[in-house]
Design an enzyme around this catalytic site. Structure first.
Site, PDB file in Angstrom:
ATOM      1  CG  ASN A 183     -44.284  50.585  43.901  1.00  0.00           C
ATOM      2  OD1 ASN A 183     -45.387  50.268  44.354  1.00  0.00           O
ATOM      3  ND2 ASN A 183     -43.627  49.800  43.075  1.00  0.00           N
ATOM      4  CD  GLU A 216     -46.354  42.540  41.809  1.00  0.00           C
ATOM      5  OE1 GLU A 216     -45.178  42.125  41.993  1.00  0.00           O
ATOM      6  OE2 GLU A 216     -46.657  43.727  41.861  1.00  0.00           O
ATOM      7  CB  CYS A 255     -41.873  44.825  42.231  1.00  0.00           C
ATOM      8  SG  CYS A 255     -43.275  44.957  41.096  1.00  0.00           S
ATOM      9  CD  GLU A 285     -52.894  43.426  40.296  1.00  0.00           C
ATOM     10  OE1 GLU A 285     -53.683  43.221  41.228  1.00  0.00           O
ATOM     11  OE2 GLU A 285     -51.815  44.024  40.447  1.00  0.00           O
TER      12      GLU A 285
END
Length: 491
Positions: free
Chosen positions: A163, A263, A296, A472
């Site tokens: 994505n 993640e 997300c 992250e």
């Protein structure tokens, strides 16, 4: 067909561009047209083994992990080489990810490359060793001077999605390399060129030592993911993707007790408190159509006071009329296609299931007229007054907004926290103190209040619950790639 200049069909292993085993390749399909745009290298387990061998040797047998200044120099050169090829990266993003040209030139390519500067700056001032002073252990009558050392984890397997391919790749490999790790990157099958171009850039620039970074593309990546997650030569797996696959990665990595960063999915709530400016706050709902809803952390659950539900439905429906979709290269295109046919069918099926479970469809829900050739879907709005259907609870990964009414603020907080996910949230209120009080009770990793935006290179990104493990970006993201060693010296 002739491959475009940005269509790289080679792997990057041990500092060299090479064909996959048996010269295997697979078709790269454009989401906007559903047509073939070129070919990509189709790596095998043997290719993955070569990449892992190179990464292991580069970590164990070279000075990379200990040469902090050398890494600074190498990474600066690598980033500058990326900047020189920024147009190719943008073109690949539009072609294979279906990103609009504006999105490619901002959040998909230019922004992520700019963010790498923070990592290099952080590396330049990072404290690799810290003196803890002396301590006397009275039980043994010994005094020791203690030194705390930070060291690279080792070989990192980075597994990335389609994505936001470049942003997520760079958010993994740049901190990992900066920390002194070596990397095997397994890119998503739907966006191979974005990753492969980085291999070409690395090879042509000669910025990185051999074996430090290795890049694999593959049409069926599950076997390679399983190989990297279980092989004892890998010290850490850094994975971004669905919660379902994240569980599989975690279970596979547990066999050799690897460090794991995950993640995963999200179902972020957008809470509009009763005292908010509803006209302005509801404009934020258009974000669910950003990159066709394939994000997300996008706020896909809109929580509003029950007594204003009818007003909200009318306003949001009107706002969605502003969304223009079509050719990602077209001027003014706001929304492009979904990534592939399977994903579009999945989104359509979830909308259908949500309606069967009691959700009410008030906008969209189908394939837009005149755009049957690519993988497009209409911006969609549903209302679930109970908040328990699949469209209110499960990650959809498409331009789908579910409106859920609440009775009072306590009920809103309960609904917001009812999801298995805990990645992000959005809160609007006329009273910042009230908004902050709600924010502190939401079980999520990143929260935007009254138009704020968390995204920055120094901000750690990640979630609670089934949205993942670890962070992250930022100092916390850098630390994911480090081990801690304490040395005690007799005084």
């Amino acid at each position: 067909m002739q491959q475009p200049d940005y269509g790289e069909a080679r792997l990057y292993i041990d500092g060299e561009l090479c064909a996959a085993e048996g010269r295997r390749e697979y078709d790269n399909i454009a989401p906007a047209t559903a047509k073939l745009i070129g070919r990509a290298a189709d790596a095998s387990i043997a290719d993955a083994d070569k990449a892992l061998t190179a990464a292991r040797q580069a970590f164990d047998r070279t000075a990379w992990s200990m040469d902090h200044q050398g890494r600074i120099t190498a990474l600066k050169k690598f980033v500058e080489a990326m900047r020189a090829e920024i147009k190719s990266l943008q073109d690949a993003m539009v072609a294979e990810a279906g990103s609009t040209r504006h999105n490619a030139e901002t959040a998909q390519v230019n922004g992520p490359i700019a963010m790498t500067d923070w990592v290099i700056d952080y590396l330049e001032q990072f404290e690799w060793q810290r003196d803890l002073g002396e301590y006397t252990l009275t039980a043994f009558g010994t005094t020791s001077r203690r030194v705390l050392c930070r060291e690279a984890v080792g070989v990192v397997a980075a597994i990335t999605p389609w994505n936001f391919p470049l942003q997520i790749i760079l958010a993994k490999i740049i901190p990992a390399l900066a920390a002194g790790c070596t990397v095997v990157l397994k890119a998503a099958p739907d966006t191979p060129w974005t990753a492969a171009l980085l291999g070409r850039i690395a090879q042509q620039s000669k910025a990185l030592p051999k074996g430090v970074l290795n890049i694999l593309t593959a049409s069926q990546p599950a076997d390679i993911g399983q190989f990297l997650s279980t092989d004892p030569r890998v010290d850490m797996v850094s994975f971004t993707g669905s919660t379902r696959v994240g569980r599989e990665v975690m279970a596979a990595a547990a066999q050799t007790v690897k460090k794991v960063f995950l993640e995963l999915g999200g179902k972020s709530p957008h809470i509009i408190l009763p005292d908010a400016d509803f006209g302005a706050a509801l404009l934020n709902c258009l974000a669910v159509c950003y990159h066709a809803g394939q994000g997300c952390v996008l706020a896909t659950r809109l929580l509003v006071p029950a007594d204003r539900l009818a007003e909200v439905e009318t306003t949001v429906s009107g706002y969605f009329d502003f969304i223009t979709l079509g050719d990602p290269e077209a001027a003014g295109a706001i929304m492009g296609p979904l990534i592939n046919r399977h994903q579009r069918q999945r989104v359509l099926s979830m909308i259908e299931q949500g309606v069967a479970e009691g959700a009410r469809l008030i906008k969209g829900g189908g394939i837009p007229e005149g755009l049957q050739q690519g993988f497009y879907i209409e911006p969609t709005i549903l209302v679930d007054e109970q908040g328990n259907s699949c469209v209110a609870q499960q990650e959809i990964f498409g331009p789908v907004l579910t409106i859920i009414p609440y009775r009072d603020v306590e009920h809103a907080i309960t609904l917001a926290n009812s999801s298995d996910y805990g990645l992000g949230a959005v809160i609007n209120s006329g009273d910042e103190t009230a908004a902050m009080a709600v924010a502190k009770r939401i079980r999520a990793g990143v929260i935007n209040v009254n138009g704020g935006n968390f995204l920055a290179p120094d901000v750690p990104f990640g979630g609670y619950k089934q949205s993942g493990i670890g962070r992250e970006m930022g100092a916390e993201g850098f630390a994911e790639y480090l081990e801690t060693k304490t040395i005690a010296i007799g005084a």
